[in-house]
Scaffold this motif. Structure first.
Motif, PDB file in Angstrom:
ATOM      1  N   UNK A  48       7.909  -5.798  15.959  1.00 46.98           N
ATOM      2  CA  UNK A  48       8.292  -6.078  17.190  1.00 46.98           C
ATOM      3  C   UNK A  48       9.938  -7.180  16.906  1.00 46.98           C
ATOM      4  N   UNK A  49       9.864  -7.632  15.372  1.00 42.95           N
ATOM      5  CA  UNK A  49      11.842  -8.541  16.069  1.00 42.95           C
ATOM      6  C   UNK A  49      12.718  -7.520  15.787  1.00 42.95           C
ATOM      7  N   UNK A  50      12.607  -6.208  15.532  1.00 40.94           N
ATOM      8  CA  UNK A  50      13.880  -5.280  15.655  1.00 40.94           C
ATOM      9  C   UNK A  50      14.398  -5.223  16.465  1.00 40.94           C
ATOM     10  N   UNK A  51      14.154  -5.241  18.258  1.00 39.43           N
ATOM     11  CA  UNK A  51      14.565  -5.323  19.041  1.00 39.43           C
ATOM     12  C   UNK A  51      16.235  -5.671  18.938  1.00 39.43           C
ATOM     13  N   UNK A  52      15.514  -7.339  19.541  1.00 36.36           N
ATOM     14  CA  UNK A  52      17.157  -8.096  18.813  1.00 36.36           C
ATOM     15  C   UNK A  52      18.397  -8.054  18.185  1.00 36.36           C
ATOM     16  N   UNK A  53      16.733  -7.245  16.772  1.00 41.95           N
ATOM     17  CA  UNK A  53      18.205  -7.884  15.430  1.00 41.95           C
ATOM     18  C   UNK A  53      18.967  -6.381  15.698  1.00 41.95           C
ATOM     19  N   UNK A  54      18.628  -5.513  16.047  1.00 47.18           N
ATOM     20  CA  UNK A  54      19.703  -4.149  16.239  1.00 47.18           C
ATOM     21  C   UNK A  54      20.701  -4.670  17.671  1.00 47.18           C
ATOM     22  N   UNK A  55      19.901  -5.597  17.977  1.00 49.25           N
ATOM     23  CA  UNK A  55      21.445  -5.258  19.282  1.00 49.25           C
ATOM     24  C   UNK A  55      22.525  -6.536  19.197  1.00 49.25           C
ATOM     25  N   UNK A  56      21.631  -7.262  18.136  1.00 49.31           N
ATOM     26  CA  UNK A  56      22.808  -8.502  17.289  1.00 49.31           C
ATOM     27  C   UNK A  56      23.847  -8.091  15.925  1.00 49.31           C
ATOM     28  N   UNK A  57      23.048  -7.194  15.389  1.00 47.33           N
ATOM     29  CA  UNK A  57      24.237  -6.891  14.305  1.00 47.33           C
ATOM     30  C   UNK A  57      24.233  -5.969  14.166  1.00 47.33           C
ATOM     31  N   UNK A  58      23.216  -4.635  15.521  1.00 51.65           N
ATOM     32  CA  UNK A  58      24.125  -3.110  15.181  1.00 51.65           C
ATOM     33  C   UNK A  58      22.746  -2.530  13.839  1.00 51.65           C
ATOM     34  N   UNK A  59      22.903  -1.377  14.245  1.00 52.22           N
ATOM     35  CA  UNK A  59      21.803  -0.655  13.733  1.00 52.22           C
ATOM     36  C   UNK A  59      22.442  -0.489  11.779  1.00 52.22           C
ATOM     37  N   UNK A  60      23.953  -0.394  11.537  1.00 58.97           N
ATOM     38  CA  UNK A  60      24.206  -0.100   9.954  1.00 58.97           C
ATOM     39  C   UNK A  60      23.519  -1.308   9.654  1.00 58.97           C
ATOM     40  N   UNK A  61      24.484  -2.843   9.711  1.00 53.58           N
ATOM     41  CA  UNK A  61      23.935  -3.758   9.854  1.00 53.58           C
ATOM     42  C   UNK A  61      22.529  -4.406   9.470  1.00 53.58           C
ATOM     43  N   UNK A  62      21.629  -3.893  10.828  1.00 55.44           N
ATOM     44  CA  UNK A  62      20.615  -4.400  10.406  1.00 55.44           C
ATOM     45  C   UNK A  62      19.434  -3.257   9.214  1.00 55.44           C
ATOM     46  N   UNK A  63      20.143  -2.299   9.196  1.00 57.14           N
ATOM     47  CA  UNK A  63      19.715  -2.128   7.682  1.00 57.14           C
ATOM     48  C   UNK A  63      20.181  -2.500   6.325  1.00 57.14           C
ATOM     49  N   UNK A  64      20.995  -2.948   6.146  1.00 53.59           N
ATOM     50  CA  UNK A  64      21.513  -3.688   5.156  1.00 53.59           C
ATOM     51  C   UNK A  64      21.259  -4.543   5.188  1.00 53.59           C
ATOM     52  N   UNK A  65      21.207  -5.639   6.094  1.00 51.24           N
ATOM     53  CA  UNK A  65      19.837  -7.228   6.488  1.00 51.24           C
ATOM     54  C   UNK A  65      18.897  -7.678   5.628  1.00 51.24           C
ATOM     55  N   UNK A  66      18.184  -5.819   5.626  1.00 50.62           N
ATOM     56  CA  UNK A  66      16.455  -5.452   5.886  1.00 50.62           C
ATOM     57  C   UNK A  66      16.166  -5.493   4.105  1.00 50.62           C
ATOM     58  N   UNK A  67      17.325  -5.044   3.348  1.00 50.46           N
ATOM     59  CA  UNK A  67      17.526  -5.624   2.412  1.00 50.46           C
ATOM     60  C   UNK A  67      17.121  -6.615   1.422  1.00 50.46           C
ATOM     61  N   UNK A  68      17.352  -7.704   2.265  1.00 57.98           N
ATOM     62  CA  UNK A  68      16.326  -9.091   2.120  1.00 57.98           C
ATOM     63  C   UNK A  68      14.751  -9.290   2.036  1.00 57.98           C
ATOM     64  N   UNK A  69      14.544  -8.416   2.645  1.00 58.46           N
ATOM     65  CA  UNK A  69      13.371  -8.157   2.915  1.00 58.46           C
ATOM     66  C   UNK A  69      12.694  -7.577   1.383  1.00 58.46           C
ATOM     67  N   UNK A  70      13.260  -6.179   1.516  1.00 63.24           N
ATOM     68  CA  UNK A  70      13.042  -5.195   0.608  1.00 63.24           C
ATOM     69  C   UNK A  70      13.032  -6.160  -0.582  1.00 63.24           C
ATOM     70  N   UNK A  71      14.398  -6.315  -1.455  1.00 61.02           N
ATOM     71  CA  UNK A  71      14.328  -7.663  -2.694  1.00 61.02           C
ATOM     72  C   UNK A  71      13.150  -8.936  -2.949  1.00 61.02           C
ATOM     73  N   UNK A  72      13.169  -9.430  -1.670  1.00 62.19           N
ATOM     74  CA  UNK A  72      12.345 -10.984  -1.624  1.00 62.19           C
ATOM     75  C   UNK A  72      11.004 -10.225  -2.274  1.00 62.19           C
TER      76      UNK A  72
END
Length: 529
Positions: free
Chosen positions: A97-121
């Motif tokens: 549900x939250x992916x749409x505004x994230x990929x719009x604002x940060x871009x596709x690659x940066x979204x994948x990178x920022x998503x690692x914060x969730x994985x590591x946490x």
């Protein structure tokens, strides 16, 4: 005659060279790195909880007894374990549900990178839960890991579809499915008693999640953002050209840039489409329905039921219970090999045959499995037939239904519609996943082995729909795919382009010019779509 043969030979040679050139080193590294830190972790987290289940339940019981002075009752323990497993899907729904505004604002690659914060946490919470004596940390880690999976299963296929030339778009899109299978297999291997499948070592299974995330964080920043995102949404022509050059491995990318700009001219002065706008847009109505059907069938076709029965069937076949975890590895291996096979042949056979054929084969093997399980106590060799059917169902799923839905979602929609489309696809995917987890125990207890006939019926319904509705999308541009759906949507292609955004119109002369330009580019140029 000789000249004709020579010319034909040269054309074939040029085509082969061009196809080989499409697979640049940067494109391969981007797809592998993106998938390793994204869809791999989704697959890994599907299987990683199976091996240490008994130890985790014991940990829950000991924690409860230490806190309250008495052992947890069986029903509460079952509820806690069910929440631990199924809450992953709730997190996935939130991520979708939250992916749409994230990929719009940060871009596709940066979204994948920022998503690692969730994985590591999530990895830290789950791996330290035993040390902290808190099962709540494990449950919280599972839901955060679900958010990571929900975002990655939308952002990764979006990124891959936008960086790949259309000639290999299907093969590159299958990387998502291949790494899901590799993740499942890796979870099975690491869960063996010789590795982390022991009472003192099970937290390491969750700590291992950090490794793919760190590898992605180290490598992905050195690769470009999606050139289509840079060109159509950020209007950064210079960076887009450099991205095209990096991914295509050539200096002259004018054709590719012009082809994307042709789509930009059609979309001029338009904004990112919301989910509600996309659902209201008549021009993509059947594309949306098709995505919903394929994603729904992806989760509801019965593969979860297969995993449920695997240990029982292996046991009935006379396999020693201590040996079953090793034999189960065959299911993960077959899954991975079938997904790789699909990636190799998808650009030759197309999406339609693999998707419809995969569902068709699942119907056949579900029927045979139902008969085999019902009669397995009467004939000594029937349990072995059941094992074969299990492996065949897994392979049938992975050659088509297991990965192609993600590819189609990226192909059906233009740039400004794609985030909303992936949000719809992700929501259907995770809701269906949750529904299977919730309803399957009741279906199984009520129908026993006949529950597979329910899944055969779902596969039949999906295959029938796709046979009559799904056009072949192999090597086609967005405009060509739109044209294939135009008649069913009851609009002309030109009207489709006018109606993508209700309430916004251009002059008829400009629309006609744009339409002619876009069609011309779509037919005469080949590049990234």
């Amino acid at each position: 005659m000789e000249n004709k043969q020579q010319s034909s030979g040269e054309m074939k040679e040029n085509k082969a060279v061009k196809k080989k050139m499409n697979w640049s080193g940067s494109l391969i590294v981007a797809s592998l790195t993106g998938a390793f830190g994204s869809s791999f972790l989704y697959g890994y987290n599907l299987s990683v909880v199976n091996a240490p289940a008994a130890y985790i339940k014991k940990f829950y019981n000991e924690t409860w007894e230490r806190r309250y002075g008495f052992s947890v009752d069986e029903s509460t323990l079952t509820l806690l374990w069910s929440i631990t497993v199924s809450i992953f899907a709730i997190g996935g729904l939130v991520g979708a549900i939250i992916v749409t505004p994230i990929v719009k604002f940060f871009g596709r690659k940066c979204t994948l990178l920022l998503n690692n914060v969730f994985a590591v946490t999530a990895a830290l919470l789950m791996s330290l839960s035993l040390l902290a004596g808190s099962f709540e940390m494990l449950i919280l880690g599972r839901i955060i890991m679900g958010v990571d999976a929900g975002i990655s299963l939308s952002a990764l296929p979006m990124y891959l579809s936008e960086i790949s030339p259309k000639e290999i778009r299907g093969s590159l899109g299958q990387v998502t499915a291949i790494f899901i299978c590799i993740g499942v297999f890796t979870g099975q291997v690491l869960g063996l008693p010789e590795i982390f499948g022991q009472e003192s070592r099970w937290p390491y299974l969750f700590g291992a999640i950090i490794v793919p995330s760190l590898i992605q964080v180290v490598i992905l920043p050195f690769l470009p953002e999606s050139p289509r995102y840079l060109l159509l949404e950020k209007h950064d022509t210079s960076r887009a050209e450099k991205a095209f050059q990096t991914f295509l491995g050539k200096d002259d990318v004018s054709h590719e840039v012009e082809e994307v700009l042709a789509e930009s001219r059609v979309q001029r002065n338009t904004k990112l489409v919301s989910v509600l706008q996309l659902l209201r847009t008549r021009a993509v109505r059947w594309q949306v329905v098709t995505v919903v059907v394929t994603m729904g069938c992806y989760q509801l076709c019965g593969l979860n039921a297969i995993w449920y029965y695997t240990n029982n069937i292996f046991s009935e076949a006379g396999i020693n219970r201590e040996t079953i975890p090793y034999v189960t590895l065959s299911t993960g291996a077959v899954e991975t090999l079938a997904a790789v096979f699909s990636g190799l042949v998808i650009e030759r056979l197309g999406r339609r045959p693999l998707l419809i054929g995969g569902f068709g084969l699942m119907i056949v093997f579900f029927a045979v499995l139902t008969v085999s399980l019902t009669l397995q106590n009467t004939v000594y060799w029937l349990p072995y037939l059941s094992i074969f059917c299990i492996l065949a169902i897994i392979a049938s799923f992975c050659i088509g239904p297991g990965g192609i839905p993600f590819v189609l979602t990226g192909e059906f929609f233009q740039q400004s519609q794609r985030p909303a489309a992936f949000m719809i696809a992700g929501t259907v995917n995770w809701l269906s996943n949750f529904a299977v987890g919730l309803l399957f125990p009741f279906i199984q207890s009520g129908l026993q082995t006949y529950c597979f006939l329910v899944f055969a019926g779902i596969c039949f319904a999906g295959a029938t729909y796709l046979f009559f509705v799904l056009p072949e999308t192999k090597n086609k541009t967005f405009h060509e795919i739109s044209q294939a759906f135009a008649k069913r949507n009851k609009v002309s292609l030109e009207l489709q382009e006018m109606n993508h955004y209700p309430g916004e119109r251009k002059s008829s002369a400009e629309q006609e010019s744009n339409f002619a330009s876009s069609v011309d580019n779509g037919e005469t140029k080949k590049g990234i779509v």
